[in-house]
Design a protein around this motif. Sequence first.
Motif, PDB file in Angstrom:
ATOM      1  N   UNK A  13      45.600  36.356  41.284  1.00 55.38           N
ATOM      2  CA  UNK A  13      45.230  37.067  42.667  1.00 55.38           C
ATOM      3  C   UNK A  13      44.816  38.333  42.402  1.00 55.38           C
ATOM      4  N   UNK A  14      45.657  39.262  41.956  1.00 57.21           N
ATOM      5  CA  UNK A  14      45.270  40.575  41.610  1.00 57.21           C
ATOM      6  C   UNK A  14      43.966  40.578  40.813  1.00 57.21           C
ATOM      7  N   UNK A  15      43.918  39.838  39.813  1.00 59.14           N
ATOM      8  CA  UNK A  15      42.576  39.927  39.092  1.00 59.14           C
ATOM      9  C   UNK A  15      41.199  39.682  39.744  1.00 59.14           C
ATOM     10  N   UNK A  16      41.414  38.653  40.720  1.00 58.22           N
ATOM     11  CA  UNK A  16      40.433  38.208  41.665  1.00 58.22           C
ATOM     12  C   UNK A  16      40.012  39.240  42.461  1.00 58.22           C
ATOM     13  N   UNK A  17      40.979  39.973  43.073  1.00 60.79           N
ATOM     14  CA  UNK A  17      40.917  41.268  43.871  1.00 60.79           C
ATOM     15  C   UNK A  17      40.141  42.419  43.128  1.00 60.79           C
ATOM     16  N   UNK A  18      40.747  42.472  42.074  1.00 56.02           N
ATOM     17  CA  UNK A  18      39.938  43.688  41.426  1.00 56.02           C
ATOM     18  C   UNK A  18      38.472  43.391  41.015  1.00 56.02           C
ATOM     19  N   UNK A  19      38.324  42.055  40.657  1.00 58.59           N
ATOM     20  CA  UNK A  19      37.031  41.743  40.440  1.00 58.59           C
ATOM     21  C   UNK A  19      36.037  41.785  41.568  1.00 58.59           C
ATOM     22  N   UNK A  21      36.797  44.169  44.222  1.00 53.00           N
ATOM     23  CA  UNK A  21      36.509  45.256  44.374  1.00 53.00           C
ATOM     24  C   UNK A  21      35.461  45.872  43.298  1.00 53.00           C
ATOM     25  N   UNK A  22      35.547  45.570  42.241  1.00 51.81           N
ATOM     26  CA  UNK A  22      34.504  46.138  41.233  1.00 51.81           C
ATOM     27  C   UNK A  22      33.101  45.956  41.782  1.00 51.81           C
ATOM     28  N   UNK A  28      28.375  49.618  47.187  1.00 53.24           N
ATOM     29  CA  UNK A  28      28.595  50.671  47.768  1.00 53.24           C
ATOM     30  C   UNK A  28      27.611  51.887  47.097  1.00 53.24           C
ATOM     31  N   UNK A  29      27.723  51.880  45.796  1.00 56.60           N
ATOM     32  CA  UNK A  29      27.036  52.839  45.129  1.00 56.60           C
ATOM     33  C   UNK A  29      25.398  52.610  45.111  1.00 56.60           C
ATOM     34  N   UNK A  30      25.116  51.407  45.153  1.00 55.18           N
ATOM     35  CA  UNK A  30      23.765  51.053  45.591  1.00 55.18           C
ATOM     36  C   UNK A  30      23.386  51.456  46.806  1.00 55.18           C
ATOM     37  N   UNK A  31      24.204  51.238  47.844  1.00 53.24           N
ATOM     38  CA  UNK A  31      23.752  51.567  49.383  1.00 53.24           C
ATOM     39  C   UNK A  31      23.883  53.110  49.321  1.00 53.24           C
TER      40      UNK A  31
END
Length: 94
Positions: A13-19, A21-22, A28-31
Amino acid sequence: MDDESKAQQALDSARSAHHRLDKLEDDVKDIHELAIAMSGMQAEMGNVKNDVTEIKDSVSTLKDHPAQLWNTLIVAIITALASGVVGFVIAQIH
């Protein structure tokens, strides 16, 4: 469910959340880059608007110039005719 299985689920679950978020960080950078580009375009559009206003003013001035010349010509003709008539009348009186 044993502790090892729960730990594995939490890790997955943590890996999925990190993925996720990345991916969101990239979005967000593109926006942000898009917002900067739009700001620059807005400034350019302001400059284009000012240029168009100047061009419209110049065209209006150029368009009015022949009318001013025509008016000056009409005034000169009327003045010449009036002077001629007055001169003729004065010449007939003497």
